[in-house]
Design a protein around this motif. Structure first.
Motif, PDB file in Angstrom:
ATOM      1  N   ASN A 193     -53.245  66.314 125.791  1.00  0.00           N
ATOM      2  CA  ASN A 193     -54.376  65.368 125.739  1.00  0.00           C
ATOM      3  C   ASN A 193     -54.498  64.549 127.018  1.00  0.00           C
ATOM      4  N   VAL A 248     -54.019  65.074 117.642  1.00  0.00           N
ATOM      5  CA  VAL A 248     -53.240  63.904 117.234  1.00  0.00           C
ATOM      6  C   VAL A 248     -52.994  63.918 115.726  1.00  0.00           C
ATOM      7  N   THR A 249     -54.049  64.139 114.959  1.00  0.00           N
ATOM      8  CA  THR A 249     -53.941  64.131 113.503  1.00  0.00           C
ATOM      9  C   THR A 249     -52.975  65.199 113.008  1.00  0.00           C
ATOM     10  N   ARG A 296     -51.692  58.904 123.755  1.00  0.00           N
ATOM     11  CA  ARG A 296     -52.777  59.877 123.767  1.00  0.00           C
ATOM     12  C   ARG A 296     -52.536  61.040 122.820  1.00  0.00           C
ATOM     13  N   VAL A 303     -59.335  63.002 124.852  1.00  0.00           N
ATOM     14  CA  VAL A 303     -58.435  63.036 123.709  1.00  0.00           C
ATOM     15  C   VAL A 303     -59.060  63.862 122.590  1.00  0.00           C
ATOM     16  N   ASN A 304     -58.327  64.865 122.152  1.00  0.00           N
ATOM     17  CA  ASN A 304     -58.732  65.678 121.011  1.00  0.00           C
ATOM     18  C   ASN A 304     -58.072  65.079 119.771  1.00  0.00           C
ATOM     19  N   VAL A 305     -58.869  64.470 118.936  1.00  0.00           N
ATOM     20  CA  VAL A 305     -58.341  63.758 117.768  1.00  0.00           C
ATOM     21  C   VAL A 305     -57.643  64.714 116.810  1.00  0.00           C
ATOM     22  N   THR A 306     -58.127  65.946 116.723  1.00  0.00           N
ATOM     23  CA  THR A 306     -57.490  66.929 115.840  1.00  0.00           C
ATOM     24  C   THR A 306     -56.048  67.168 116.255  1.00  0.00           C
TER      25      THR A 306
END
Length: 270
Positions: free
Chosen positions: A169, A178-179, A230, A173-176
């Motif tokens: 990231n 992170v999740t 991040r 930022v790719n939220v997927t």
């Protein structure tokens, strides 16, 4: 790199070992390709992002993994398996623990078995590699180029690295990512203290050279990646999900009893 999923003298031995320790366990040792030979070749020449897509599809179609599984990655397989968790974990059965041994989570900047970091020849050759590593055709045709991380030119690295900069990231930022990573129970990282294959060794614990030079190494908690969170690693650390383990030997050299006591019993027997 240079290994395969199933040969009886390497990962095949490890698979048999775990099966004996956990009777009835199901293990899918991923083959990237249609044969052992293809699997070995693809470790050098199959585009890293295509490898991850391939692995995601293979895991998704395995009915024995749909109720959840633990994931173990060795060496460069560590960051590829983490990419699988981040990119398609939400499409798979629950991933409980991600265990990486000798992974290169922040990439590498150095040559295997090249001696001291400051050796003049090592530095010259890695500068030559650095000259071409971020060319598009090199990124797509040489796996190791996709996790080459030049601390002397972070701007070029972040712009043109097609794999490691993305899964860390370091652009948008790719939220997927992170999740999915935060959804696992534990992220276990094993560093080999006398590793002669990986430079810097601290990348196995998500550390790396401080930007702008290749001498001082920052631990994970001192990196921008962690401070700005991040990838969710800071949050995972506070939640007790990050586990840092070490072994005194060279790359992927560990004692079987150590593995039973420190990894298998706490993280695979659950």
């Amino acid at each position: 790199m240079g290994d395969t999923c199933c040969t009886p003298f390497s990962l095949g031995v490890f698979k048999d070992f775990v099966e004996k320790q956990i009777p009835g366990v199901y293990i899918n040792s991923l083959m990237i390709g249609n044969s052992v030979v293809e699997d070995m070749e693809n470790g050098f020449f199959m585009y890293a992002n295509s490898q991850v897509d391939y692995a995601c599809a293979k895991v998704a179609e395995d009915p024995k993994l749909r109720n959840g599984f633990n994931a173990i990655g060795f060496s460069q397989g560590s960051q590829f398996l983490r990419a699988l968790v981040q990119r398609c974990g939400h499409k798979l059965g629950p991933i409980r623990n991600l265990i990486t041994l000798g992974g290169q989570h922040q990439g590498v900047y150095g040559l295997p078995h090249c001696g001291a970091y400051q050796h003049a020849t090592c530095d010259y050759v890695r500068r030559l590699l650095n000259y071409a590593a971020y060319y598009g055709w090199v990124q797509k045709s040489l796996v190791q180029a996709t996790y080459w991380h030049d601390p002397l030119d972070e701007v070029t690295y972040k712009r043109y690295s097609e794999f490691i900069a993305d899964i860390n990231n370091e652009r948008e930022v790719n939220v997927t990512y992170v999740t999915n990573l935060k959804s696992i129970d534990h992220f276990v990282m094993v560093k080999f203290d006398n590793d002669s294959m990986v430079q810097p060794r601290e990348t196995e614990w998500f550390g790396f050279y401080a930007p702008g030079q290749a001498t001082k190494v920052l631990g994970l908690r001192d990196t921008e990646l962690y401070i700005k969170d991040r990838l969710g690693l800071k949050a995972m650390d506070k939640a007790g999900k990050l586990v840092f383990l070490s072994q005194p030997g060279d790359h992927l050299r560990f004692d079987r009893q150590w593995f039973i006591d420190v990894i298998l019993k706490p993280y695979l027997l659950n």
